[in-house]
Design an enzyme around this catalytic site. Sequence first.
Site, PDB file in Angstrom:
ATOM      1  N   GLY A  23       0.815  -1.214   0.000  1.00  0.00           N
ATOM      2  CA  GLY A  23       0.000   0.000   0.000  1.00  0.00           C
ATOM      3  C   GLY A  23       0.846   1.260   0.000  1.00  0.00           C
ATOM      4  O   GLY A  23       1.713   1.442   0.848  1.00  0.00           O
ATOM      5  N   GLY A  25      -0.511   4.361   0.197  1.00  0.00           N
ATOM      6  CA  GLY A  25      -1.329   5.468   0.699  1.00  0.00           C
ATOM      7  C   GLY A  25      -0.535   6.213   1.769  1.00  0.00           C
ATOM      8  O   GLY A  25       0.704   6.151   1.799  1.00  0.00           O
ATOM      9  N   GLU A 187     -19.293  17.098   2.083  1.00  0.00           N
ATOM     10  CA  GLU A 187     -18.454  17.813   1.109  1.00  0.00           C
ATOM     11  C   GLU A 187     -19.010  17.646  -0.306  1.00  0.00           C
ATOM     12  O   GLU A 187     -19.104  18.623  -1.056  1.00  0.00           O
ATOM     13  CB  GLU A 187     -17.014  17.293   1.204  1.00  0.00           C
ATOM     14  N   ASP A 327      -5.699   2.882   8.138  1.00  0.00           N
ATOM     15  CA  ASP A 327      -7.140   2.605   8.241  1.00  0.00           C
ATOM     16  C   ASP A 327      -7.439   1.146   8.566  1.00  0.00           C
ATOM     17  O   ASP A 327      -8.457   0.833   9.177  1.00  0.00           O
ATOM     18  CB  ASP A 327      -7.823   2.922   6.901  1.00  0.00           C
ATOM     19  N   ALA A 338      -6.193  10.345   7.966  1.00  0.00           N
ATOM     20  CA  ALA A 338      -4.857  10.388   7.378  1.00  0.00           C
ATOM     21  C   ALA A 338      -3.771  10.505   8.449  1.00  0.00           C
ATOM     22  O   ALA A 338      -2.712   9.877   8.344  1.00  0.00           O
ATOM     23  CB  ALA A 338      -4.782  11.566   6.405  1.00  0.00           C
TER      24      ALA A 338
END
Length: 454
Positions: A23, A25, A187, A327, A338
Amino acid sequence: MATAQESSPIDVKRPRPRVLIIGGGFGGIYAARRLRGADVDVTLLDRGTSHVFQPLLYQCATGLLSEGEISSPLRHLLRGHGNVHVALGEARSIDPDAKVLTASRFDGSDFDLPYDYLIVAAGMRQAYHGHDEYIQWAPGMKTVDDALAIRRKLISAFEMAESLPTAKERRPWLTFAVAGGGPTGVEMAGQIRELATHSLAHEFQAIDPSEARVLLFHGGDRVLQSFDRRLSAGAQRTLDKVGVETHLGVHVTDVCETGIETTSGDQAGIKKFYETRTVLWTAGVEAVPFAAVLADALGVTQTHGGRITVEPDLTVPGHPDIWVIGDLMSLKDLPGVAEVAMQSGKHVGGCIARMVPGGSPDRRPFKYRDFGSAAYIARRQALLQAGPIRISGFAGWVAWGVIHIAFLAGYRNRFGTLLNWAATLATGSRRERAITYGDPESARQPYADPSPES
Ligand SMILES: Cc1cc2nc3c(=O)[nH]c(=O)nc-3n(C[C@H](O)[C@H](O)[C@H](O)COP(=O)(O)OP(=O)(O)OC[C@H]3O[C@@H](n4cnc5c(N)ncnc54)[C@H](O)[C@@H]3O)c2cc1C
């Protein structure tokens, strides 16, 4: 008899430990960066080529930012990291005894990646709570594919409405439903109204885009439940002001090509159908499929949403050579944000980097420092909550902007995003409205779903 040269410790070739990170991220990138220059060989494996800044995906979906501005190629980000290699592929199975991970390439062929230490930072995906059939009508918001699929739906809905002769036919195309009143849903809803009332307002002849209805459905009794009640009430007032129609205490019971069906708790389960051609799904997340494969191979159970419980040092119980971060990890009540992913990545990278030669990694517990969270509501309106600090309105919006720019990867993306924001603020226009005609199925899973048996 050994010569002096033969007995020199310099000659004893000790292979460097291999660290495999799954990953790229926030968690994976921060772990890889922390391991830069450490006495280990690192491979970072991702199923995509880029690190994606998920917090701004909705701005890509609504034509404000390009996909290039919210993502950075992993190879470029890690180009100066001599001991870090990037591999493109999807982790599919693992043999923890042999310490080998098998990944698949785009074409479906497999390759093996042996490791000494494994860091799993594979994140979550959108959850449809047993209703995967909704995916075809209601894309989620976790990947660049999702954002582009949503952009395609939004832009083509306005175009369809423009081409239809009667108001009755246009109405479902000018109705947009968003499921989920967390930060992403709020949002999205705010941005669609902004797109309709500012950016598209004067560009059509037959329709008035500002008449677009935006419906926000949320099961809870208030939007943004992770925020303080006062901030969430302020956000609701802003949503009302910009014209988002919020439905609280409402559960989605069906999604189909022509609309969305809901039931509300206070109306004794009475069902209501809203005709719309655009449903967007932000109601919950679940672990990516590899988490089930990993849990099965390691003999551990998955917790809420398929997360994997970790020890205080972020290793998987009984597996001191495997860490789960970001996560995907379940540790106390840490949120899926984050900051948790970045700090956990740094922590594990540091523990491995501090390893004494030939010894084992540092086992100190992970300590999370909560720097707060922020959510964008509408033009010049955002929230920031950090410890006792609560900021909303224009000040919250400035703080939100500074935080997002600071954590966006790469100077080019930061400048590009700032310029785009400034232009949109000044003129209301959004230039990133090109749509592609990709296969919507691929937004969910370009590679085949691995099963725990495979
Ligand atoms: C729309 C949206 C808005 C958000 N807004 C905010 C916000 O405002 N503030 C905030 O703090 N947080 C926000 N978040 C949450 C934040 O983005 C996540 O907490 C963070 O991205 C988690 O980082 P991670 O490294 O654990 O996982 P991710 O960032 O999801 O990265 C996981 C990586 O693993 C890769 N991967 C997955 N499966 C495999 C596999 N089998 N093999 C190889 N690679 C794989 C994926 O391609 C991906 O690159 C938002 C999230 C979303 C979706």
